[in-house]
Design a protein around this motif. Structure first.
Motif, PDB file in Angstrom:
ATOM      1  N   PRO A 191       0.787  -1.238   0.000  1.00 51.96           N
ATOM      2  CA  PRO A 191       0.000   0.000   0.000  1.00 51.96           C
ATOM      3  C   PRO A 191       0.817   1.285   0.000  1.00 51.96           C
ATOM      4  CG  PRO A 191       0.040  -0.975   2.184  1.00 51.96           C
ATOM      5  CD  PRO A 191       0.744  -1.952   1.275  1.00 51.96           C
ATOM      6  N   GLY A 192       2.132   1.198  -0.131  1.00 52.11           N
ATOM      7  CA  GLY A 192       2.938   2.413  -0.234  1.00 52.11           C
ATOM      8  C   GLY A 192       3.087   3.146   1.081  1.00 52.11           C
ATOM      9  N   ALA A 193       3.368   2.447   2.154  1.00 56.16           N
ATOM     10  CA  ALA A 193       3.538   3.067   3.470  1.00 56.16           C
ATOM     11  C   ALA A 193       4.852   3.834   3.543  1.00 56.16           C
ATOM     12  CB  ALA A 193       3.490   1.980   4.544  1.00 56.16           C
ATOM     13  N   LEU A 194       4.933   4.758   4.496  1.00 57.66           N
ATOM     14  CA  LEU A 194       6.150   5.515   4.761  1.00 57.66           C
ATOM     15  C   LEU A 194       6.779   5.042   6.064  1.00 57.66           C
ATOM     16  CD1 LEU A 194       5.051   9.152   3.804  1.00 57.66           C
ATOM     17  CD2 LEU A 194       6.502   7.588   2.490  1.00 57.66           C
ATOM     18  N   ASP A 195       8.097   5.103   6.141  1.00 56.63           N
ATOM     19  CA  ASP A 195       8.800   4.666   7.339  1.00 56.63           C
ATOM     20  C   ASP A 195       8.679   5.728   8.430  1.00 56.63           C
ATOM     21  OD1 ASP A 195      10.832   2.494   8.270  1.00 56.63           O
ATOM     22  OD2 ASP A 195      11.711   4.413   8.906  1.00 56.63           O
ATOM     23  N   VAL A 196       8.877   5.322   9.680  1.00 54.93           N
ATOM     24  CA  VAL A 196       8.768   6.259  10.812  1.00 54.93           C
ATOM     25  C   VAL A 196       9.768   7.400  10.699  1.00 54.93           C
ATOM     26  CG1 VAL A 196       7.792   4.604  12.447  1.00 54.93           C
ATOM     27  CG2 VAL A 196      10.267   4.715  12.157  1.00 54.93           C
ATOM     28  N   THR A 197      10.840   7.179   9.935  1.00 50.73           N
ATOM     29  CA  THR A 197      11.867   8.226   9.806  1.00 50.73           C
ATOM     30  C   THR A 197      11.537   9.243   8.713  1.00 50.73           C
ATOM     31  OG1 THR A 197      13.124   6.825   8.276  1.00 50.73           O
ATOM     32  CG2 THR A 197      13.656   6.645  10.618  1.00 50.73           C
ATOM     33  N   ALA A 198      10.487   8.993   7.949  1.00 49.42           N
ATOM     34  CA  ALA A 198      10.089   9.932   6.893  1.00 49.42           C
ATOM     35  C   ALA A 198       9.536  11.202   7.536  1.00 49.42           C
ATOM     36  CB  ALA A 198       9.059   9.303   5.976  1.00 49.42           C
ATOM     37  N   SER A 199       9.537  12.297   6.756  1.00 53.32           N
ATOM     38  CA  SER A 199       9.119  13.596   7.305  1.00 53.32           C
ATOM     39  C   SER A 199       7.632  13.837   7.090  1.00 53.32           C
ATOM     40  CB  SER A 199       9.916  14.719   6.648  1.00 53.32           C
ATOM     41  OG  SER A 199       9.546  14.838   5.274  1.00 53.32           O
ATOM     42  N   ALA A 200       7.092  14.766   7.859  1.00 53.11           N
ATOM     43  CA  ALA A 200       5.692  15.170   7.706  1.00 53.11           C
ATOM     44  C   ALA A 200       5.473  15.793   6.334  1.00 53.11           C
ATOM     45  CB  ALA A 200       5.318  16.154   8.812  1.00 53.11           C
ATOM     46  N   GLN A 201       6.529  16.424   5.783  1.00 54.37           N
ATOM     47  CA  GLN A 201       6.383  17.015   4.456  1.00 54.37           C
ATOM     48  C   GLN A 201       6.111  15.925   3.404  1.00 54.37           C
ATOM     49  OE1 GLN A 201       9.030  20.199   3.302  1.00 54.37           O
ATOM     50  NE2 GLN A 201       9.249  19.358   1.230  1.00 54.37           N
ATOM     51  N   GLU A 202       6.804  14.776   3.535  1.00 50.61           N
ATOM     52  CA  GLU A 202       6.564  13.677   2.595  1.00 50.61           C
ATOM     53  C   GLU A 202       5.128  13.171   2.707  1.00 50.61           C
ATOM     54  OE1 GLU A 202       9.928  10.714   2.118  1.00 50.61           O
ATOM     55  OE2 GLU A 202      10.625  11.787   3.916  1.00 50.61           O
ATOM     56  N   ALA A 203       4.639  13.099   3.938  1.00 45.72           N
ATOM     57  CA  ALA A 203       3.257  12.666   4.125  1.00 45.72           C
ATOM     58  C   ALA A 203       2.302  13.677   3.524  1.00 45.72           C
ATOM     59  CB  ALA A 203       2.962  12.472   5.606  1.00 45.72           C
ATOM     60  N   GLY A 204       2.621  14.976   3.678  1.00 45.34           N
ATOM     61  CA  GLY A 204       1.770  16.009   3.107  1.00 45.34           C
ATOM     62  C   GLY A 204       1.711  15.937   1.592  1.00 45.34           C
ATOM     63  N   GLU A 205       2.858  15.618   0.962  1.00 44.10           N
ATOM     64  CA  GLU A 205       2.880  15.481  -0.494  1.00 44.10           C
ATOM     65  C   GLU A 205       1.981  14.335  -0.939  1.00 44.10           C
ATOM     66  OE1 GLU A 205       6.999  15.001  -1.242  1.00 44.10           O
ATOM     67  OE2 GLU A 205       7.494  17.138  -0.991  1.00 44.10           O
ATOM     68  N   ARG A 206       1.994  13.226  -0.188  1.00 44.35           N
ATOM     69  CA  ARG A 206       1.113  12.097  -0.519  1.00 44.35           C
ATOM     70  C   ARG A 206      -0.352  12.505  -0.373  1.00 44.35           C
ATOM     71  NH1 ARG A 206       3.317   6.808   0.460  1.00 44.35           N
ATOM     72  NH2 ARG A 206       5.410   6.759  -0.465  1.00 44.35           N
ATOM     73  N   LEU A 207      -0.651  13.222   0.728  1.00 39.23           N
ATOM     74  CA  LEU A 207      -2.046  13.575   1.019  1.00 39.23           C
ATOM     75  C   LEU A 207      -2.574  14.696   0.139  1.00 39.23           C
ATOM     76  CD1 LEU A 207      -1.845  13.309   4.898  1.00 39.23           C
ATOM     77  CD2 LEU A 207      -3.204  11.853   3.391  1.00 39.23           C
ATOM     78  N   SER A 208      -1.683  15.332  -0.647  1.00 41.21           N
ATOM     79  CA  SER A 208      -2.164  16.368  -1.575  1.00 41.21           C
ATOM     80  C   SER A 208      -2.981  15.771  -2.708  1.00 41.21           C
ATOM     81  CB  SER A 208      -0.967  17.154  -2.143  1.00 41.21           C
ATOM     82  OG  SER A 208      -0.146  16.287  -2.937  1.00 41.21           O
ATOM     83  N   ASP A 209      -2.844  14.464  -2.895  1.00 37.14           N
ATOM     84  CA  ASP A 209      -3.671  13.748  -3.882  1.00 37.14           C
ATOM     85  C   ASP A 209      -5.047  13.500  -3.256  1.00 37.14           C
ATOM     86  OD1 ASP A 209      -4.929  12.011  -5.627  1.00 37.14           O
ATOM     87  OD2 ASP A 209      -3.208  10.681  -5.858  1.00 37.14           O
ATOM     88  N   PRO A 210      -6.129  14.041  -3.844  1.00 40.45           N
ATOM     89  CA  PRO A 210      -7.466  13.879  -3.237  1.00 40.45           C
ATOM     90  C   PRO A 210      -7.871  12.421  -3.049  1.00 40.45           C
ATOM     91  CG  PRO A 210      -7.503  15.514  -4.995  1.00 40.45           C
ATOM     92  CD  PRO A 210      -6.173  14.852  -5.060  1.00 40.45           C
ATOM     93  N   ALA A 211      -7.283  11.517  -3.853  1.00 40.19           N
ATOM     94  CA  ALA A 211      -7.658  10.107  -3.749  1.00 40.19           C
ATOM     95  C   ALA A 211      -7.031   9.432  -2.537  1.00 40.19           C
ATOM     96  CB  ALA A 211      -7.254   9.358  -5.021  1.00 40.19           C
ATOM     97  N   VAL A 212      -5.998  10.074  -1.941  1.00 42.00           N
ATOM     98  CA  VAL A 212      -5.315   9.491  -0.781  1.00 42.00           C
ATOM     99  C   VAL A 212      -5.919  10.072   0.481  1.00 42.00           C
ATOM    100  CG1 VAL A 212      -3.115   9.185   0.405  1.00 42.00           C
ATOM    101  CG2 VAL A 212      -3.201   9.167  -2.098  1.00 42.00           C
ATOM    102  N   ARG A 213      -6.499   9.219   1.309  1.00 38.65           N
ATOM    103  CA  ARG A 213      -7.151   9.689   2.528  1.00 38.65           C
ATOM    104  C   ARG A 213      -6.259   9.553   3.754  1.00 38.65           C
ATOM    105  NH1 ARG A 213     -13.369   7.384   2.013  1.00 38.65           N
ATOM    106  NH2 ARG A 213     -13.743   8.120  -0.119  1.00 38.65           N
ATOM    107  N   ALA A 214      -5.292   8.658   3.709  1.00 37.10           N
ATOM    108  CA  ALA A 214      -4.405   8.454   4.853  1.00 37.10           C
ATOM    109  C   ALA A 214      -3.105   7.830   4.372  1.00 37.10           C
ATOM    110  CB  ALA A 214      -5.072   7.551   5.883  1.00 37.10           C
ATOM    111  N   VAL A 215      -2.066   8.028   5.169  1.00 42.00           N
ATOM    112  CA  VAL A 215      -0.757   7.435   4.899  1.00 42.00           C
ATOM    113  C   VAL A 215      -0.416   6.515   6.062  1.00 42.00           C
ATOM    114  CG1 VAL A 215       1.705   7.878   4.602  1.00 42.00           C
ATOM    115  CG2 VAL A 215       0.018   9.408   3.550  1.00 42.00           C
ATOM    116  N   LEU A 216      -0.072   5.280   5.735  1.00 41.38           N
ATOM    117  CA  LEU A 216       0.290   4.313   6.758  1.00 41.38           C
ATOM    118  C   LEU A 216       1.764   4.458   7.104  1.00 41.38           C
ATOM    119  CD1 LEU A 216      -1.605   1.199   5.345  1.00 41.38           C
ATOM    120  CD2 LEU A 216      -2.408   2.860   7.040  1.00 41.38           C
ATOM    121  N   VAL A 217       2.077   4.298   8.390  1.00 44.77           N
ATOM    122  CA  VAL A 217       3.442   4.474   8.867  1.00 44.77           C
ATOM    123  C   VAL A 217       3.940   3.138   9.428  1.00 44.77           C
ATOM    124  CG1 VAL A 217       4.948   5.759  10.427  1.00 44.77           C
ATOM    125  CG2 VAL A 217       2.948   6.880   9.422  1.00 44.77           C
ATOM    126  N   VAL A 218       5.143   2.720   9.008  1.00 40.98           N
ATOM    127  CA  VAL A 218       5.687   1.424   9.436  1.00 40.98           C
ATOM    128  C   VAL A 218       7.079   1.601  10.018  1.00 40.98           C
ATOM    129  CG1 VAL A 218       4.351   0.117   7.738  1.00 40.98           C
ATOM    130  CG2 VAL A 218       6.629   0.962   7.138  1.00 40.98           C
TER     131      VAL A 218
END
Length: 520
Positions: free
Chosen positions: A398-425
């Motif tokens: 599902p394209g999860a982000l690692d705990v070390t990734a930044s909030a900015q990376e999560a924000g870039e993912r969430l800028s897509d209206p089709a993405v409702r949440a980002v999973l963190v592993v």
């Protein structure tokens, strides 16, 4: 009507026009309104493609010759070679073979197997024939069908009073005629000759797989069900054993000698041992003995019919005391009986689905023979299982982000209206979820730098997860109950996918019956 007119009407009847064939045809007519079937195709499917009648002469052990009538019917070869059993029975008729061939066509089509339906048989009493006479009968019958059967034309299998030895004789005879070994000419043969593991148990085990799936859809725990099984042979005996293995209670079973009943449940190990020692259930101790007709009317949750055709009729369907009827035999419920069960709200698992485990593993055997393969028992059982699990419908990776990734990376993912949440592993173990609301409350509002904020610091624990091994029916009920649209899927704590309720609805809809046609 004059005698001449009566004779004329009689002459117009088709050779296979028997009550059993008319039952199969009536079921077909009842199904047509639910399917978009071309009128011409429907008319073609009302008739078999080929019906062969032969005579089988054999020399008896005493020295004289007896001749036995025999049949082979091929109903439809549209989907591939025809497939069906061969039975030895004093009551075999062309009509019976035709009806059974029709049902085999529906069965293969329902399971999406590349076969059409066939059935054959010899009218004889196999109990009156010695093993040497049975071998002569089988080999001569095979020779008479040369040009009719073949691994790409028509593939026989065992049925009533035939077994893997019968199939071995057919394979050997056919192979001698063509000059080389052709194991794929039959299924249900000995494993040493290219037969498949699990073939003996397949039909009975398949009956219970269907029952288990139905109970799951209905919300009935199988382990809490009380079951009555008519028949204790290859189908009924295995089905009873499988039911007990899954926690259900088997109250009664029967064979040709009658039935045995215990309100507290039977000890099937003791029952099997008795039958092995004595041949039948007759005189089995410390139980209530009932007739086969009485057994059908015993109070239970699930009634498994694993014996003969025409067991539930208009006469006794009104007295059936069960919630669910599973048709492990071919045609065990008459049209009239089925209608009464429907009016009473008793669910029926139809034979074309419920007893299809045998032809499914026969297909596996045929495929193994064609490819010179050999699958293990566990592989075959897994391929045969009709159960669908979360892993079958989820979206992997599902394209999860690692705990070390930044909030900015999560924000870039969430800028897509089709993405409702980002999973963190963390090392593929699911630790949290990031949503737009999370970024606002944890980053924007406090004025934190999104480039320097790690997701491990702000991720919220997931509200809900599904295990990859969970049954799809259970998963759907969970999503409905909690009103979730998308849920992470885990296996041993590790993130393996994501399941969408919309996708799940479409997947389950494949199993739903079509809507009732508008009669107005």
């Amino acid at each position: 009507m004059t005698e001449l007119e009566e004779l004329s009407v009689e002459e117009q009847r088709l050779e296979w026009d028997t009550p059993l064939f008319r039952t199969a045809l009536t079921q077909f007519e009842q199904a047509i309104p639910y399917a978009e079937v071309n009128v011409s195709i429907a008319e073609r499917l009302r008739y078999p493609e080929r019906a062969v009648m032969v005579t089988v002469p054999i020399r008896r052990d005493e020295g004289h010759v007896d001749v036995f009538p025999a049949y082979r019917v091929q109903h439809s070869s549209v989907l591939g070679p025809t497939k069906g059993g061969i039975r030895y029975d004093p009551h075999v008729t062309l009509g019976e073979c035709t009806a059974l061939a029709v049902w085999m066509t529906w069965k293969c089509a329902l399971l999406r197997l590349p076969y059409g339906g066939a059935k054959g048989g010899v009218r004889c009493n196999p109990r009156e024939l010695s093993p040497r006479e049975l071998e002569r009968l089988t080999r001569r019958y095979t020779s008479e069908l040369r040009g009719v059967i073949g691994p790409q034309e028509d593939i026989p299998a065992p049925d009533m009073a035939t077994n893997e030895q019968t199939m071995a004789w057919i394979m050997d005879t056919y192979s001698m005629q063509v000059g080389h070994a052709v194991p794929e000419i039959v299924t249900g043969k000995p494993v040493a000759l290219g037969g498949s593991l699990f073939r003996h148990e397949a039909t009975g085990a398949g009956v219970v797989m269907v029952i288990e799936r139905a109970c799951g859809r209905l919300g009935w725990p199988l382990a809490e069900q009380r079951c009555v099984v008519q028949g204790f042979g290859n189908v009924g005996g295995i089905a009873a054993q499988e039911l007990v293995a899954k926690g259900a209670t088997v109250l009664a079973v029967s064979d040709i000698s009658g039935g045995i009943y215990s309100p507290s449940g039977l000890d099937l190990d003791a029952v099997r041992a008795w039958v092995a020692a004595h041949g039948t259930l007759e005189a089995f101790p410390d139980v209530q003995h009932v007739s086969n007709h009485e057994l059908l009317e015993l109070p239970c949750d699930i009634l498994v019919l694993a014996a003969l055709e025409g067991q539930l009729t208009a006469e006794n369907a009104v007295r059936i005391d069960a919630k669910l009827v599973a048709e492990g035999a071919n045609g065990p419920t008459t049209i009239e009986g089925d209608a009464i069960l429907g009016e009473r709200g008793i669910l029926v698992l139809p034979d074309v689905l419920t007893n299809a485990g045998g032809v499914t593993v026969s297909y596996f055997e045929w495929v193994q023979d064609l490819g010179r393969l050999f699958w293990t028992r566990d592989e075959i059982r897994a391929r045969m299982s009709t159960s669908q699990h979360v892993r079958d419908a989820m979206v992997p990776e599902p394209g999860a982000l690692d705990v070390t990734a930044s909030a900015q990376e999560a924000g870039e993912r969430l800028s897509d209206p089709a993405v409702r949440a980002v999973l963190v592993v963390d090392d593929n173990t699911l630790v949290g979820v990031i949503t737009r609301k999370t970024l606002v409350s944890q980053v924007v509002a406090p004025g934190r730098d999104p480039r320097g904020t790690k997701l491990g610091e702000i991720a919220e624990p997931p509200l809900f997860t599904l295990d990859a091994s969970m049954n799809l029916d259970e998963a759907f009920r969970a999503l409905e109950e909690h009103d979730f649209e998308r849920v992470p899927v885990v296996e041993d704590g590790r993130l393996v996918g994501i399941l969408s309720r919309t996708v799940l609805q479409r997947r389950l809809a494949e199993d739903e019956p079509p809507p009732v046609p508008d009669s107005g």
